[in-house]
Design an enzyme around this catalytic site. Structure first.
Site, PDB file in Angstrom:
ATOM      1  NE  ARG A  63     -26.735  -8.600  22.772  1.00  0.00           N
ATOM      2  CZ  ARG A  63     -25.708  -8.809  23.311  1.00  0.00           C
ATOM      3  NH1 ARG A  63     -25.044  -9.770  23.926  1.00  0.00           N
ATOM      4  NH2 ARG A  63     -25.021  -7.682  22.773  1.00  0.00           N
ATOM      5  CG  HIS A  95     -21.780  -6.256  19.519  1.00  0.00           C
ATOM      6  ND1 HIS A  95     -22.394  -7.336  20.350  1.00  0.00           N
ATOM      7  CD2 HIS A  95     -20.551  -5.794  19.035  1.00  0.00           C
ATOM      8  CE1 HIS A  95     -22.076  -7.485  21.149  1.00  0.00           C
ATOM      9  NE2 HIS A  95     -20.481  -7.041  20.552  1.00  0.00           N
ATOM     10  CD  GLU A 148     -19.903  -5.782  26.230  1.00  0.00           C
ATOM     11  OE1 GLU A 148     -18.394  -5.099  25.632  1.00  0.00           O
ATOM     12  OE2 GLU A 148     -20.070  -6.636  26.370  1.00  0.00           O
ATOM     13  CG  ASN A 192     -22.681  -7.927  27.588  1.00  0.00           C
ATOM     14  OD1 ASN A 192     -23.736  -8.509  27.021  1.00  0.00           O
ATOM     15  ND2 ASN A 192     -22.285  -7.856  26.210  1.00  0.00           N
ATOM     16  CE1 TYR A 240     -17.434 -12.320  27.646  1.00  0.00           C
ATOM     17  CE2 TYR A 240     -18.455  -9.938  27.813  1.00  0.00           C
ATOM     18  CZ  TYR A 240     -18.024 -11.300  27.222  1.00  0.00           C
ATOM     19  OH  TYR A 240     -18.710 -11.838  26.236  1.00  0.00           O
ATOM     20  CD  GLU A 270     -21.558 -10.320  24.224  1.00  0.00           C
ATOM     21  OE1 GLU A 270     -20.019 -10.511  24.583  1.00  0.00           O
ATOM     22  OE2 GLU A 270     -21.602  -8.854  23.612  1.00  0.00           O
TER      23      GLU A 270
HETATM   24  C1  PNW Z   1     -17.294  -8.177  24.563  1.00  0.00           C
HETATM   25  N1  PNW Z   1     -12.349  -5.611  27.901  1.00  0.00           N
HETATM   26  O1  PNW Z   1     -16.367  -7.204  24.733  1.00  0.00           O
HETATM   27  C2  PNW Z   1     -18.230  -8.161  23.126  1.00  0.00           C
HETATM   28  O2  PNW Z   1     -19.512  -7.412  23.437  1.00  0.00           O
HETATM   29  C3  PNW Z   1     -18.012  -9.029  22.676  1.00  0.00           C
HETATM   30  O3  PNW Z   1     -18.041  -8.229  21.005  1.00  0.00           O
HETATM   31  C4  PNW Z   1     -16.752  -9.488  22.149  1.00  0.00           C
HETATM   32  O4  PNW Z   1     -16.195 -10.835  21.571  1.00  0.00           O
HETATM   33  C5  PNW Z   1     -16.477 -10.933  23.896  1.00  0.00           C
HETATM   34  O5  PNW Z   1     -16.916  -9.062  25.509  1.00  0.00           O
HETATM   35  C6  PNW Z   1     -15.398 -11.086  23.895  1.00  0.00           C
HETATM   36  O6  PNW Z   1     -13.991  -9.955  24.278  1.00  0.00           O
HETATM   37  C7  PNW Z   1     -15.471  -6.759  25.261  1.00  0.00           C
HETATM   38  O7  PNW Z   1     -11.436  -5.194  27.600  1.00  0.00           O
HETATM   39  C8  PNW Z   1     -14.489  -6.419  24.768  1.00  0.00           C
HETATM   40  O8  PNW Z   1     -12.531  -5.713  29.619  1.00  0.00           O
HETATM   41  C9  PNW Z   1     -14.007  -6.413  25.450  1.00  0.00           C
HETATM   42  C10 PNW Z   1     -13.323  -6.071  27.534  1.00  0.00           C
HETATM   43  C11 PNW Z   1     -14.853  -6.339  27.538  1.00  0.00           C
HETATM   44  C12 PNW Z   1     -15.926  -6.631  26.876  1.00  0.00           C
END
Ligand code: PNW
Length: 449
Positions: free
Chosen positions: A79, A123, A168, A290, A292, A352
């Site tokens: 991707r 993006h 996102e 995505n 995290y 992601e």
């Molecule tokens: C994603 N937050 O970004 C993006 O899709 C990527 O480009 C980035 O590098 C990756 O996650 C890691 O950060 C985010 O603040 C940026 O919650 C900020 C947040 C979440 C995702």
């Protein structure tokens, strides 16, 4: 040593993710126009150490080496994102052939290695010329986005079958237009809301353009987080529901159900014209997620400009970014989506997932992170959620937006002085883990399309 990963369903797609501005560099080459991230990163005080994406990983020139790394890793998909300002330097009008040529070469090189290309059309690197006309606050940007999508699919659609429209939209709206920590650096707080609707409209129009050109799989990628109230009292519970609506449902409901959550529909008001929701809910073949970390939310303080307050989650390891590592949050998220949307939920790809770690190539932390989250995906599949793919963020260390080069998310370390790439322990781990996670350890992948 960790136990081998469980077996994933036949045809499950493992991949890696990247994004154009974070890795390409070559910002002045082949007629590329300026993006909002060029402007933002070159503005004093916006990024850590004043870092910019001018060179980044120099992927624009080194892509053959990076594709070799993907092939050697053994993933079946990649991707990446397409830089709108390479294709249309000022965001509209005739496409720039030299810009499209780069993605043409990239796609051919991937296919040659049997790797399925999964491009994302947006993006976050909006052409600056469109920002000068209001960016995503301007409804016209949605139509420009669909035109851009048409140009790209016209050029690549004979070889690319799977497409992601937006990455996102919540993060672009929140960080870019509400808080101002990302480009374009606006601080509109709740007045940023039109950015959600216009991005979604752009998604729907682009999805129709892609499908009309024969795309077989169209997705949007939403950043989703399971939301937990900080405590049991009503203020916390309400704030958590409000946050869930802003972060998750604002982007999932209109796409999957064709409606906005009630209070957000009220807030959007006349901005939503007749027919918009039908466009936005154009059926998807899959939903990109995505993930995290989960989010803990409490009642807002008295002077808070927002109807919620984010709180730290205690008791878990944290990444170099300070994000809590909670693999079970991914299972909860996936089973929760299934409960909320039922039959309206299409198959899911985790587009992601990953973490930043301390410098160096010995990254047991990332091995544990990925191992835990792959098992969490497997648990969700076992619970009946139709998950079809998982993409690690990221293949390479890269330009991590406002954090510049300080946050390292790569399976592969990049020395930004020499551009030398060094696979980390996690790369080696994933290489062998994939052999047990895929049926029979076969390297055979479904072809493109
Ligand atoms: C994603 N937050 O970004 C993006 O899709 C990527 O480009 C980035 O590098 C990756 O996650 C890691 O950060 C985010 O603040 C940026 O919650 C900020 C947040 C979440 C995702």
């Amino acid at each position: 040593m960790v136990d081998p990963l469980p077996l994933f369903p036949d045809g499950f797609l493992f991949g890696c993710s990247t994004a154009s501005y974070q890795i390409e560099g070559a910002v002045h080459e082949d007629g590329r126009g300026r993006s909002i991230w060029d402007t933002f990163s070159h503005t004093e005080g916006r990024t850590l150490n004043g870092d910019t994406g001018d060179v980044a990983c120099d992927h624009y020139h080194r892509y053959p080496e990076d594709i070799a790394l993907l092939a050697d890793l053994g993933v079946g998909a990649y991707r990446f994102s397409i830089a709108w300002p390479r294709v249309q330097p000022t965001g509209s009008g005739m496409p720039n052939r030299a810009g499209l040529d780069f993605y043409d070469r990239l796609v051919d090189a991937l296919l040659e290695k049997g790797i399925v290309p999964v491009p994302t059309l947006f993006h976050w690197d909006l052409p600056q010329a469109l920002e000068d006309r209001g960016g995503w606050l301007n409804r016209d940007t949605a139509s420009y986005f669909a035109d851009y999508a048409s140009h790209v699919v016209t050029r690549l659609g004979d070889r690319v079958r799977r497409w992601i429209t937006l990455n996102e939209p919540i993060v672009h709206m929140a960080q870019g237009y509400a808080y101002g920590s990302h480009a374009p650096g606006r601080t509109l707080m709740l007045d940023a809301l039109p950015v959600a609707h216009h991005q979604l409209l752009g998604h729907g129009l682009a999805a129709r353009a892609l499908r009309a050109a024969g795309a077989s799989e169209v997705m949007i990628t939403n950043n989703c987080t399971p939301v937990q109230p900080a405590g049991e009292d009503a203020g916390d519970v309400t704030a958590a529901a409000v946050y869930d609506a802003f972060h998750n449902r604002l982007f999932n409901d209109p796409v999957l159900l064709g409606s906005y959550p009630g209070f957000l529909a009220d807030a959007l008001g006349d901005l939503v014209r007749d027919g918009d929701l039908a466009v936005i809910s154009t059926p998807l073949d899959a939903l990109g997620i995505n993930y995290y970390n989960p989010t803990q939310v409490g009642a807002p303080g008295e002077d808070s400009p927002l109807p919620f307050e984010l709180q730290p989650i205690e008791g878990y390891p944290t990444t170099a970014f300070g994000w809590p590592v909670v693999p079970s949050g991914l299972t909860d998220l996936l089973t929760g989506l299934r409960e909320t949307y039922g039959e309206a939920l299409p198959p899911i790809h985790i587009t992601e997932n990953g973490c930043s770690t301390a410098p160096g190539v010995h990254d047991q932390f990332r091995v544990d992170y990925l191992d835990g989250h792959l098992r969490a995906v497997h648990d969700a599949i076992a619970a009946g959620v139709d998950v079809r793919g998982y993409f690690v963020w990221s293949l390479l260390d890269n330009f991590e937006w406002a954090e510049g080069y300080s946050q390292r998310f790569g399976l592969v370390e990049v020395d930004f002085d020499t551009q030398v790439r060094t696979p980390r322990d996690s790369y080696r781990w994933l290489q062998s883990a994939l052999l047990t996670a895929r049926r029979g350890g076969s390297a055979a992948w479904p072809g493109p399309g």
